[in-house]
Design an enzyme around this catalytic site. Structure first.
Site, PDB file in Angstrom:
ATOM      1  N   ASN A 182       1.507  -0.976  -4.286  1.00 37.80           N
ATOM      2  CA  ASN A 182       1.459  -0.470  -5.581  1.00 37.80           C
ATOM      3  C   ASN A 182       1.893   1.088  -5.450  1.00 37.80           C
ATOM      4  OD1 ASN A 182      -0.941  -0.041  -4.441  1.00 37.80           O
ATOM      5  ND2 ASN A 182      -2.080  -0.402  -6.321  1.00 37.80           N
ATOM      6  N   GLY A 212      -6.227  -2.468  -0.304  1.00 37.12           N
ATOM      7  CA  GLY A 212      -5.618  -3.681  -0.431  1.00 37.12           C
ATOM      8  C   GLY A 212      -6.766  -4.575  -1.297  1.00 37.12           C
ATOM      9  N   SER A 213      -6.458  -5.750  -1.330  1.00 36.77           N
ATOM     10  CA  SER A 213      -7.177  -6.893  -1.946  1.00 36.77           C
ATOM     11  C   SER A 213      -8.723  -6.799  -1.096  1.00 36.77           C
ATOM     12  CB  SER A 213      -6.822  -8.039  -2.035  1.00 36.77           C
ATOM     13  OG  SER A 213      -6.404  -8.770  -0.567  1.00 36.77           O
ATOM     14  N   THR A 214      -9.757  -7.402  -2.236  1.00 39.56           N
ATOM     15  CA  THR A 214     -11.115  -7.596  -1.497  1.00 39.56           C
ATOM     16  C   THR A 214     -10.911  -8.573  -0.683  1.00 39.56           C
ATOM     17  OG1 THR A 214     -12.195  -6.766  -3.555  1.00 39.56           O
ATOM     18  CG2 THR A 214     -13.346  -8.354  -2.316  1.00 39.56           C
ATOM     19  N   ALA A 215     -10.192  -9.626  -0.765  1.00 36.46           N
ATOM     20  CA  ALA A 215      -9.936 -10.884   0.118  1.00 36.46           C
ATOM     21  C   ALA A 215      -9.553 -10.458   1.690  1.00 36.46           C
ATOM     22  CB  ALA A 215      -9.130 -11.948  -0.307  1.00 36.46           C
ATOM     23  N   THR A 216      -8.769  -9.510   1.697  1.00 37.45           N
ATOM     24  CA  THR A 216      -8.023  -8.921   2.743  1.00 37.45           C
ATOM     25  C   THR A 216      -9.186  -8.049   3.367  1.00 37.45           C
ATOM     26  OG1 THR A 216      -5.775  -9.283   2.020  1.00 37.45           O
ATOM     27  CG2 THR A 216      -6.373  -7.922   3.899  1.00 37.45           C
ATOM     28  N   GLY A 217      -9.772  -7.435   2.680  1.00 36.72           N
ATOM     29  CA  GLY A 217     -10.721  -6.371   3.090  1.00 36.72           C
ATOM     30  C   GLY A 217     -11.982  -7.310   3.808  1.00 36.72           C
ATOM     31  N   GLU A 274     -10.887   0.368   0.755  1.00 35.94           N
ATOM     32  CA  GLU A 274     -10.314   0.868  -0.759  1.00 35.94           C
ATOM     33  C   GLU A 274     -10.007  -0.673  -1.282  1.00 35.94           C
ATOM     34  OE1 GLU A 274     -11.357   3.133  -2.511  1.00 35.94           O
ATOM     35  OE2 GLU A 274     -11.499   4.947  -1.216  1.00 35.94           O
ATOM     36  N   CYS A 321      -4.959   0.097  -8.371  1.00 30.69           N
ATOM     37  CA  CYS A 321      -6.579  -0.237  -8.178  1.00 30.69           C
ATOM     38  C   CYS A 321      -7.238   0.293  -9.344  1.00 30.69           C
ATOM     39  CB  CYS A 321      -6.950   0.220  -7.213  1.00 30.69           C
ATOM     40  SG  CYS A 321      -6.521   2.122  -6.842  1.00 30.69           S
ATOM     41  N   GLU A 336     -12.802   8.594   0.259  1.00 28.58           N
ATOM     42  CA  GLU A 336     -11.367   9.320   0.488  1.00 28.58           C
ATOM     43  C   GLU A 336     -11.350  10.580  -0.280  1.00 28.58           C
ATOM     44  OE1 GLU A 336      -8.572   5.957  -0.156  1.00 28.58           O
ATOM     45  OE2 GLU A 336      -7.782   6.644   1.457  1.00 28.58           O
TER      46      GLU A 336
END
Ligand code: NAD
Length: 469
Positions: free
Chosen positions: A147, A221-226, A243, A277, A452
């Site tokens: 994004n 990125g996404s919560t799932a990938t996190g 993040e 985000c 950050e």
């Protein structure tokens, strides 16, 4: 590298497997990206391990001076970078979009270079002398989304470099050219091998997050990938800054002025066509002014031009990819089917090139509808009625993510009281989503952990060491 074409030439692979990157506004081929593999990643990490000690040995002042020259290189190539970003990501050149993003990349790099980081004397009482220092981590991995590909890459790599680390970057498979080009520009100045982009799929990301020679992963990125990264980094006990996704609530209190806040609400929700985000993703409006806010917001929203990014008139663009288009369309269709009231949009034109979804405002929607409870990540905003502050605070906190939030009111004291009750990393008052290179930014709950920006952001890219004695 003054034109987008010449910039693209510098990153076009001359051998190896490639993939075509398509313009989300037109379907035209923007360029070719390398199709890197886990072997390429391993080679990049080896190179980073080799050059990192010399970079660390330069010390803060010399590293900062080099990073400032890298920011100058971004400024010199700004227009070409913005055009490439616009063509690949879809975001328009103007408004808070491509030129703004490239300017932000340069500004954040300068801030990381210029922020002082002093060792801290934690105890000095005559018998004990303890000082906290920050040592480089070594090699940092940076995994990013599609994004804000240039800005987020800089957010990840600038503090890492300043603190004496080398970086291996794994860009989103949707926007690798923007990251490759940005890194090619700063690599005109940086030592060879210090920052390497490995443009591969999620397998490359997975390898990076389990790689034994990478000490920290910066992930956005996404919560799932996190969650996948937390799991795959466990065996090597990596440091992580995560993040992740958000579902930010905006709360309009009964005393707000609907006309005065309408434009702020609009850009809070629709910046980057909603693909942000910390965008306002659920708008809660007090009963007393519900219709006035709906009317004022609709008026602003209807006037903002959407179109191909390189058309100078556009301020909103397409969704970046078909998967995101389908998510937004599915959520809006479900809202319409539930009987919610469409104030604007909700009617994408079929059969045209590009993933354009019109600005959509949905009123009188159930507080538990998926368009409210899930991250839509696109230009569709649900507007929910509420009647008491306790009720709206519970609704705002009733999701398992907590990135940002906002309170809109003429009464700053009351707004701050409500803000303090929100379970989010940031709360803005009478604004939403503004970030600043010196103000720490990060999520709570399943929006991730770690900060950050500013001094806190620098500390996150070092290993704290106490010297006691
Ligand atoms: P994503 O999680 O699908 O992908 C992000 C990156 O992770 C990509 O580079 C992808 O290749 C990589 N990846 C995928 N699987 C992996 C794995 N198993 N191991 C390692 N890496 C892997 O996210 P996206 O769709 O690109 O981005 C959108 C999401 O990012 C939204 O949820 C948005 O809220 C979030 N986001 C958060 C912030 C923030 O600062 N909190 C900023 C921007 C975007």
């Amino acid at each position: 590298m003054n034109s987008y074409e010449s910039l693209l030439e510098t990153i076009t692979p001359t051998s190896g497997a490639t993939r075509e990157i398509l313009d989300p506004a037109t379907g035209a081929v923007v360029g070719l990206a390398p199709f890197d593999t886990v072997d390429d990643l391993d080679r990049a990490v080896l190179g980073a391990v080799a050059v990192q000690p010399a970079w660390a040995a330069l010390g803060h002042a010399a590293r900062s001076e080099t990073l400032l020259r890298a920011a100058d290189a971004i400024d010199a190539a700004a227009e070409a970078l913005a055009e490439l970003l616009s063509r690949e990501q879809g975001k328009p050149m103007n408004g808070p979009n491509a030129r703004f993003e490239v300017g932000g990349a340069s500004a954040w790099l300068r801030a990381a270079a210029g922020t002082p980081l002093e060792s801290e004397v934690v105890v000095d009482d005559g018998s004990t002398h303890a000082v906290m220092h920050y040592r480089p981590i070594g090699v940092v991995g940076a995994i990013g989304p599609w994004n804000w590909p240039m800005m987020i890459t800089i957010w990840q790599i600038a503090p890492a470099l300043r603190m004496g680390n080398a970086v291996v970057v794994k860009p989103s498979e949707y926007t690798p050219l923007s990251v490759l080009a940005l890194v090619a520009v700063i690599n005109q100045v940086l030592p060879a091998g210090l920052v390497t982009v490995v443009s591969g799929d999620r397998e490359v990301g997975a390898r990076l997050s389990s790689h034994p020679d990478i000490g920290k992963v910066m992930f956005t990125g996404s919560t799932a990938t996190g969650k996948a990264i937390i799991r795959s980094s466990a065996d090597t006990v990596k440091r992580l800054t995560l993040e992740l996704g958000g579902n930010d609530a905006g709360i309009v209190l009964a005393d707000a002025d609907p006309t005065a806040i309408a434009e702020g609400l609009f850009w809070g929700a629709f910046i980057n066509t909603g693909q942000t985000c910390a965008a306002l993703k659920r708008l809660y409006v007090h009963d007393d002014i519900y219709e006035e806010v709906c009317t004022a917001l609709t008026k602003v929203a209807a006037a903002i031009p959407m179109g191909v990014g390189v058309d100078e008139k556009s301020l909103l663009g397409p969704l970046q990819n078909k998967a995101q288009f389908d998510i937004v369309a599915g959520l809006v269709d479900a809202a319409k089917a539930s009987g919610a009231r469409v104030l604007l949009g909700g009617n994408p034109v079929a059969g045209q090139p590009g993933y354009f979804y019109p600005v959509t405002l949905i009123a009188d929607i159930d507080k538990d509808h998926p368009l409210v409870l899930e991250e839509q990540f696109g230009p569709a905003l649900p507007i929910i009625r509420y009647s008491s502050v306790d009720e709206v605070v519970a609704l705002a906190n009733g999701v398992d993510v907590g990135l940002g939030g906002s309170v809109w009111s003429a009464d700053l004291v009351q707004a701050r009281e409500v803000a303090a009750r929100l379970e989010t990393g940031t709360v803005w008052i009478n604004a939403h989503g503004a970030v600043h290179p010196m103000i720490p930014f990060g999520g709570s709950k399943q929006s991730g952990y770690g900060l950050e920006f500013g001094v806190e952001g620098l500390k996150a890219l070092g290993v704290p060491q106490v010297i006691n004695g």
